[in-house]
Write a protein that holds these residues in place. Structure first.
Motif, PDB file in Angstrom:
ATOM      1  N   LEU A  41       0.680   9.920  14.534  1.00 25.48           N
ATOM      2  CA  LEU A  41       0.208  11.112  13.880  1.00 25.48           C
ATOM      3  C   LEU A  41       1.347  11.829  13.527  1.00 25.48           C
ATOM      4  CD1 LEU A  41      -2.749  12.432  16.623  1.00 25.48           C
ATOM      5  CD2 LEU A  41      -3.025  11.421  14.278  1.00 25.48           C
ATOM      6  N   LEU A  42       1.419  12.094  12.232  1.00 23.03           N
ATOM      7  CA  LEU A  42       2.515  12.676  11.610  1.00 23.03           C
ATOM      8  C   LEU A  42       2.430  14.225  11.123  1.00 23.03           C
ATOM      9  CD1 LEU A  42       3.380   9.669   9.470  1.00 23.03           C
ATOM     10  CD2 LEU A  42       4.320  10.164  11.819  1.00 23.03           C
ATOM     11  N   LEU A  72      -1.435  14.058   9.273  1.00 22.08           N
ATOM     12  CA  LEU A  72      -1.484  12.811   8.851  1.00 22.08           C
ATOM     13  C   LEU A  72      -1.651  11.699   9.530  1.00 22.08           C
ATOM     14  CD1 LEU A  72      -1.099  11.617   5.788  1.00 22.08           C
ATOM     15  CD2 LEU A  72       1.293  11.550   6.228  1.00 22.08           C
ATOM     16  N   LEU A  73      -2.442  10.814   9.463  1.00 25.97           N
ATOM     17  CA  LEU A  73      -2.697   9.664  10.578  1.00 25.97           C
ATOM     18  C   LEU A  73      -2.193   8.419   9.687  1.00 25.97           C
ATOM     19  CD1 LEU A  73      -3.509   8.206  12.981  1.00 25.97           C
ATOM     20  CD2 LEU A  73      -5.994   7.936  11.753  1.00 25.97           C
ATOM     21  N   ARG A  74      -0.978   7.654  10.284  1.00 27.28           N
ATOM     22  CA  ARG A  74      -0.426   6.625   9.652  1.00 27.28           C
ATOM     23  C   ARG A  74      -1.010   5.381  10.648  1.00 27.28           C
ATOM     24  NH1 ARG A  74       5.712   5.992   9.760  1.00 27.28           N
ATOM     25  NH2 ARG A  74       5.335   5.546  11.805  1.00 27.28           N
ATOM     26  N   LEU A  75      -1.692   4.336   9.914  1.00 32.59           N
ATOM     27  CA  LEU A  75      -2.201   2.985  10.550  1.00 32.59           C
ATOM     28  C   LEU A  75      -1.286   2.030  10.024  1.00 32.59           C
ATOM     29  CD1 LEU A  75      -4.087   1.335  12.357  1.00 32.59           C
ATOM     30  CD2 LEU A  75      -5.533   1.091  10.226  1.00 32.59           C
ATOM     31  N   GLU A  76      -0.803   1.274  11.111  1.00 34.34           N
ATOM     32  CA  GLU A  76       0.110  -0.026  10.485  1.00 34.34           C
ATOM     33  C   GLU A  76      -0.471  -1.490  11.225  1.00 34.34           C
ATOM     34  OE1 GLU A  76       4.286   0.169  10.725  1.00 34.34           O
ATOM     35  OE2 GLU A  76       4.029   2.109  11.459  1.00 34.34           O
ATOM     36  N   ARG A  77      -0.984  -2.284  10.571  1.00 37.87           N
ATOM     37  CA  ARG A  77      -1.482  -3.541  11.001  1.00 37.87           C
ATOM     38  C   ARG A  77      -0.592  -4.641  10.832  1.00 37.87           C
ATOM     39  NH1 ARG A  77      -7.193  -4.668  10.291  1.00 37.87           N
ATOM     40  NH2 ARG A  77      -6.447  -6.984  10.760  1.00 37.87           N
ATOM     41  N   GLY A  78       0.414  -4.524  11.903  1.00 44.96           N
ATOM     42  CA  GLY A  78       1.746  -5.442  11.791  1.00 44.96           C
ATOM     43  C   GLY A  78       2.485  -5.103  10.830  1.00 44.96           C
ATOM     44  N   SER A  79       3.023  -6.197  10.118  1.00 52.06           N
ATOM     45  CA  SER A  79       3.878  -5.886   8.639  1.00 52.06           C
ATOM     46  C   SER A  79       3.001  -6.074   7.492  1.00 52.06           C
ATOM     47  CB  SER A  79       5.132  -6.879   8.772  1.00 52.06           C
ATOM     48  OG  SER A  79       4.665  -8.428   8.839  1.00 52.06           O
ATOM     49  N   ALA A  80       1.472  -6.138   7.573  1.00 50.31           N
ATOM     50  CA  ALA A  80       0.492  -6.714   6.600  1.00 50.31           C
ATOM     51  C   ALA A  80       0.088  -5.415   6.056  1.00 50.31           C
ATOM     52  CB  ALA A  80      -0.397  -7.565   6.994  1.00 50.31           C
ATOM     53  N   LEU A  81      -0.118  -4.353   6.541  1.00 45.82           N
ATOM     54  CA  LEU A  81      -0.745  -3.080   5.865  1.00 45.82           C
ATOM     55  C   LEU A  81      -0.302  -1.905   6.461  1.00 45.82           C
ATOM     56  CD1 LEU A  81      -4.424  -2.634   5.101  1.00 45.82           C
ATOM     57  CD2 LEU A  81      -3.638  -1.031   6.668  1.00 45.82           C
ATOM     58  N   VAL A  82      -0.161  -0.726   5.602  1.00 42.76           N
ATOM     59  CA  VAL A  82       0.156   0.650   6.113  1.00 42.76           C
ATOM     60  C   VAL A  82      -0.954   1.514   5.261  1.00 42.76           C
ATOM     61  CG1 VAL A  82       1.723   2.484   6.258  1.00 42.76           C
ATOM     62  CG2 VAL A  82       2.665   0.017   6.491  1.00 42.76           C
ATOM     63  N   ALA A  83      -1.514   2.319   6.187  1.00 43.75           N
ATOM     64  CA  ALA A  83      -2.477   3.086   5.407  1.00 43.75           C
ATOM     65  C   ALA A  83      -2.352   4.575   6.076  1.00 43.75           C
ATOM     66  CB  ALA A  83      -3.991   2.773   5.924  1.00 43.75           C
ATOM     67  N   PHE A  84      -2.546   5.462   5.213  1.00 42.80           N
ATOM     68  CA  PHE A  84      -2.310   6.949   5.366  1.00 42.80           C
ATOM     69  C   PHE A  84      -3.644   7.635   5.094  1.00 42.80           C
ATOM     70  CE2 PHE A  84       2.003   5.823   4.152  1.00 42.80           C
ATOM     71  CZ  PHE A  84       2.628   6.132   5.265  1.00 42.80           C
ATOM     72  N   TYR A  85      -4.114   8.644   6.108  1.00 39.33           N
ATOM     73  CA  TYR A  85      -5.286   9.442   6.147  1.00 39.33           C
ATOM     74  C   TYR A  85      -5.069  10.655   5.973  1.00 39.33           C
ATOM     75  CZ  TYR A  85      -7.430   4.898   7.815  1.00 39.33           C
ATOM     76  OH  TYR A  85      -7.459   3.567   8.067  1.00 39.33           O
ATOM     77  N   PRO A 123      -6.862  15.826   0.297  1.00 39.11           N
ATOM     78  CA  PRO A 123      -7.781  16.091   1.631  1.00 39.11           C
ATOM     79  C   PRO A 123      -8.656  15.245   2.080  1.00 39.11           C
ATOM     80  CG  PRO A 123      -7.492  18.193   0.458  1.00 39.11           C
ATOM     81  CD  PRO A 123      -6.946  17.105  -0.502  1.00 39.11           C
ATOM     82  N   LYS A 124      -8.699  14.651   3.249  1.00 39.73           N
ATOM     83  CA  LYS A 124      -9.676  13.325   3.732  1.00 39.73           C
ATOM     84  C   LYS A 124      -9.502  12.005   2.832  1.00 39.73           C
ATOM     85  CE  LYS A 124     -11.533  15.667   7.103  1.00 39.73           C
ATOM     86  NZ  LYS A 124     -10.838  16.924   7.112  1.00 39.73           N
ATOM     87  N   GLY A 125      -8.409  12.154   2.097  1.00 38.88           N
ATOM     88  CA  GLY A 125      -7.938  11.030   1.115  1.00 38.88           C
ATOM     89  C   GLY A 125      -7.481   9.867   1.933  1.00 38.88           C
ATOM     90  N   VAL A 126      -7.277   8.736   1.288  1.00 41.00           N
ATOM     91  CA  VAL A 126      -6.757   7.317   1.861  1.00 41.00           C
ATOM     92  C   VAL A 126      -6.037   6.620   1.110  1.00 41.00           C
ATOM     93  CG1 VAL A 126      -7.414   5.357   3.318  1.00 41.00           C
ATOM     94  CG2 VAL A 126      -8.851   7.317   3.672  1.00 41.00           C
ATOM     95  N   ARG A 127      -4.793   6.368   1.575  1.00 38.72           N
ATOM     96  CA  ARG A 127      -4.051   5.663   0.419  1.00 38.72           C
ATOM     97  C   ARG A 127      -3.594   4.538   1.434  1.00 38.72           C
ATOM     98  NH1 ARG A 127       0.224   8.825  -2.907  1.00 38.72           N
ATOM     99  NH2 ARG A 127      -2.004   9.210  -3.986  1.00 38.72           N
ATOM    100  N   ILE A 128      -3.738   3.000   0.794  1.00 43.78           N
ATOM    101  CA  ILE A 128      -3.342   1.918   1.520  1.00 43.78           C
ATOM    102  C   ILE A 128      -2.388   1.235   0.753  1.00 43.78           C
ATOM    103  CG2 ILE A 128      -4.416  -0.088   2.709  1.00 43.78           C
ATOM    104  CD1 ILE A 128      -7.461   1.485   2.020  1.00 43.78           C
ATOM    105  N   TYR A 129      -1.313   0.706   1.637  1.00 42.16           N
ATOM    106  CA  TYR A 129      -0.385  -0.236   0.940  1.00 42.16           C
ATOM    107  C   TYR A 129      -0.543  -1.430   1.703  1.00 42.16           C
ATOM    108  CZ  TYR A 129       1.830   4.130  -0.562  1.00 42.16           C
ATOM    109  OH  TYR A 129       1.860   5.708  -1.074  1.00 42.16           O
ATOM    110  N   THR A 130       0.121  -2.455   0.805  1.00 39.35           N
ATOM    111  CA  THR A 130       0.257  -3.862   1.318  1.00 39.35           C
ATOM    112  C   THR A 130       1.654  -4.613   0.645  1.00 39.35           C
ATOM    113  OG1 THR A 130      -1.005  -4.943  -0.514  1.00 39.35           O
ATOM    114  CG2 THR A 130      -2.110  -4.596   1.541  1.00 39.35           C
TER     115      THR A 130
END
Length: 604
Positions: free
Chosen positions: A530-531, A536-549, A592-599
């Motif tokens: 939590l940032l 802001l919530l940041r999710l990291e799946r190892g080194s494969a994905l980062v998602a922000f909520y 607001p309530k948006g999601v952005r996902i990085y690979t």
């Protein structure tokens, strides 16, 4: 010991019955309105089992058993292991030929759990027709979505044509209203032809009240324990060997005769057993033996609200050998955060850190104090692979046990729906979707029955009113017996082709496709943080994905780069993309309530 009718060749059928309470048993063939009847005495095979072989049975033959007790009294009852009840729960059983179906896709193998996305459906409410054949016609929709497993709510015989299925009283019989045994086989075969596994919901913790004649045969129930839904099943008292065999044989029946790929075991926390080998361990051993014999893989998935990792630990290590366990914490954490509901068990959740912990760990409660329960809840599970937790943001229980059966689409706005979907589908646990959520279905899913006993119907009505007494300032619960209640719960498929329905479907489809590209996560590999004071919530799946909520209701985020981990990243998905919003262009900021996902920039 196999039970029920079995074709043994040369036109002969063997009927095996466990009835330790009887002094003698006669098989009544042809039993039914206006049909001739043939009485055949059965032989005692020891330990309460009775066996009768006959050349006078064939597929479609109606039959009953006449039980004579030590005091000379008699009753006539359908087979507890009946495979078909064409005349409902009080009528005779019908012999079924399980060899008549030619399987077209008998070499199908289900996916690995880490690759699985489950879709839960109620056969009667999934389509207007309410049959297996009609459900099979919707499989292309699920293939397009990316689903590769369907979970069917219970189909075992219950009274009348409408029911959730948890009031079943003939656990081996496929309800004829859905298409009976032949319809189920056609549906499973069609699913396998589309590379979709089939999971069946089964109920081993209790049976329904109407048409429940098991106690006439043997000590199937016990007063030593209680369940909220009916008498507890006797898995550990006198006579329990026959009871355990009954339910183990039931699991084998579905997996072997119907090519079902897995069983969802309802409310295992209400299965009480203090014998040294728990019935779930005995069941998992029997299924493992069947898998080895058939060269197939089967799943056993335990629903439980205990947060007990022993369910999925190996039998060799004092576990129970289940393949996966329900993780209600994930649903509760997401739902409470996004709806602000705090009634009942939701009082234990509602903080963004609960969602973060659910994403990382599966269980939120691993031993800490639960205000709702008033005691410590759960146990640590650092060794459990994430895919062994089944998670959801909607299912039949969480929607249907609300007084008005509101789906999430009725409780939150469109952007929040997309945010919830991304929380579910990007987390490493095995996700389950509830029918219609992929296009924003907003018809309710209500509790419905069609009992034949008027007194029981009124008791259910009264029970629903008592359960929701503190909500009734907003009206009364819909009548569970009313056909209109069932009709209101049926999916509104035209909504799937509406503008909003197509946008939400596209979002779900894109998330599932992205999920398929990710490697399976090891225990402890997923990190959620939590940032910005929790907005802001940041999710990291190892080194494969980062998602922000963006968890804020009103404030967009302009800069995400300071929160990115090192390395080259590209935007893979953004919830503000015109594909998912209908807007002219994507928003530059995280809404607001948006999601952005990085690979990673470099394709894997």
């Amino acid at each position: 010991m196999q039970i029920g009718p079995i074709h043994i060749g040369d036109g002969k059928w063997r009927f095996t019955l466990w009835a330790p309470r009887a002094r003698s048993v006669d098989l009544l063939l042809g039993a039914g309105p206006g049909a001739p009847e043939r009485s055949l005495p059965m032989e005692c095979a020891g330990r309460g089992y009775w066996i009768g072989d006959t050349e006078h049975a064939h597929p479609g033959t109606r039959y009953r058993f006449r039980l004579t007790y030590p005091d000379g009294s008699t009753v006539e009852r359908a087979d507890p292991a009946s495979h078909l009840q064409l005349e409902d729960v009080h009528g005779p059983s019908t012999v079924v030929d399980h060899d008549a179906h030619t399987w077209r896709h008998d070499q199908f193998a289900p996916p690995l759990l880490a690759e699985t996305v489950i879709y839960e459906l109620h056969t009667g409410a999934f389509t207007e027709e309410g049959t297996f054949d009609a459900a099979a016609e919707k499989l292309n929709h699920l293939v397009d979505l990316g689903v590769n497993a369907v979970e069917i709510m219970p189909v075992a015989q219950f009274p009348g044509p409408r029911n959730w299925g948890y009031d079943g009283v003939y656990p081996f019989a496929v309800h004829p209203a859905y298409g009976g045994p032949d319809g189920l086989r056609r549906f499973v075969d069609a699913c396998h032809g589309k590379h979709i596994a089939v999971i069946l919901d089964v109920v081993y913790n209790h049976l329904g009240p109407e048409g429940n004649y098991l106690r006439d045969f043997g000590p199937y129930f016990t007063n030593a324990y209680t369940t909220p839904w009916g008498e507890a099943v006797n898995f550990d008292g006198p006579g329990s060997d026959g009871v355990r065999n009954y339910f183990v044989q039931n699991a084998i029946h579905w997996l072997d005769r119907y090519r079902i790929d897995g069983l969802r075991l309802d409310a295992t926390h209400a299965i009480f057993d203090y014998r040294p080998t728990h019935i779930l361990g005995e069941l998992s051993k029997a299924v493992a033996d069947l898998a080895a014999h058939r060269g197939r893989r089967f799943w056993l998935m335990a629903e439980s609200d205990l947060n007990d990792p022993r369910l999925v630990r190996p039998r060799e290590g004092s576990g129970l050998g289940m393949d996966a366990v329900w993780c209600d914490d994930f649903h509760h954490a997401v739902h409470a955060l996004l709806t602000d509901e705090r009634d009942g068990y939701y009082m234990d959740y509602g903080r963004a850190k609960d969602v973060a912990r659910a994403m990382e760990n599966g269980f939120v409660y691993t031993g800490q104090y639960s205000p709702f329960r008033g005691h410590g809840h759960g146990a640590p599970c650092p060794d459990i692979a994430p895919e062994r937790f089944i998670t959801c943001i909607q299912n039949h229980d969480q929607v249907g046990n609300r007084m008005l059966g509101e789906r999430l689409a009725r409780l939150v706005d469109f952007e929040t729906l997309k945010c919830a979907a991304a929380m579910l589908l990007l987390a490493p646990q095995t996700p389950l979707l509830f029918m219609g959520e992929e296009y924003g279905e907003d018809n309710p899913f209500l509790y419905f029955i069609s009992h034949l006993d008027g007194d029981l119907v009124q008791a259910v009505r009264n029970g629903r009113k008592e359960e929701f007494a503190h909500f009734m300032a907003h009206g009364e619960p819909p009548d569970p017996q009313s056909e209109a209640t069932f009709a209101d719960s049926t999916l509104n498929w035209p909504k799937a082709t509406s503008k909003r329905g197509q946008e939400l479907f596209a979002w779900y489809k894109a998330l599932i496709a992205l999920r398929r590209e990710l490697p399976a996560a090891a225990p402890g590999e997923t990190r959620a943080a939590l940032l910005d004071r929790g907005g802001l919530l940041r999710l990291e799946r190892g080194s494969a994905l980062v998602a922000f909520y963006n968890l804020n209701d009103n404030e967009p985020y302009q800069e995400l780069e300071p929160h990115m981990p090192p390395g080259g990243w590209r935007i893979a998905l953004d919830s503000s993309d015109p594909r998912f919003t209908g807007a002219a262009e994507a928003a530059p900021d995280l809404q607001p309530k948006g999601v952005r996902i990085y690979t990673k920039d470099t394709p894997r």
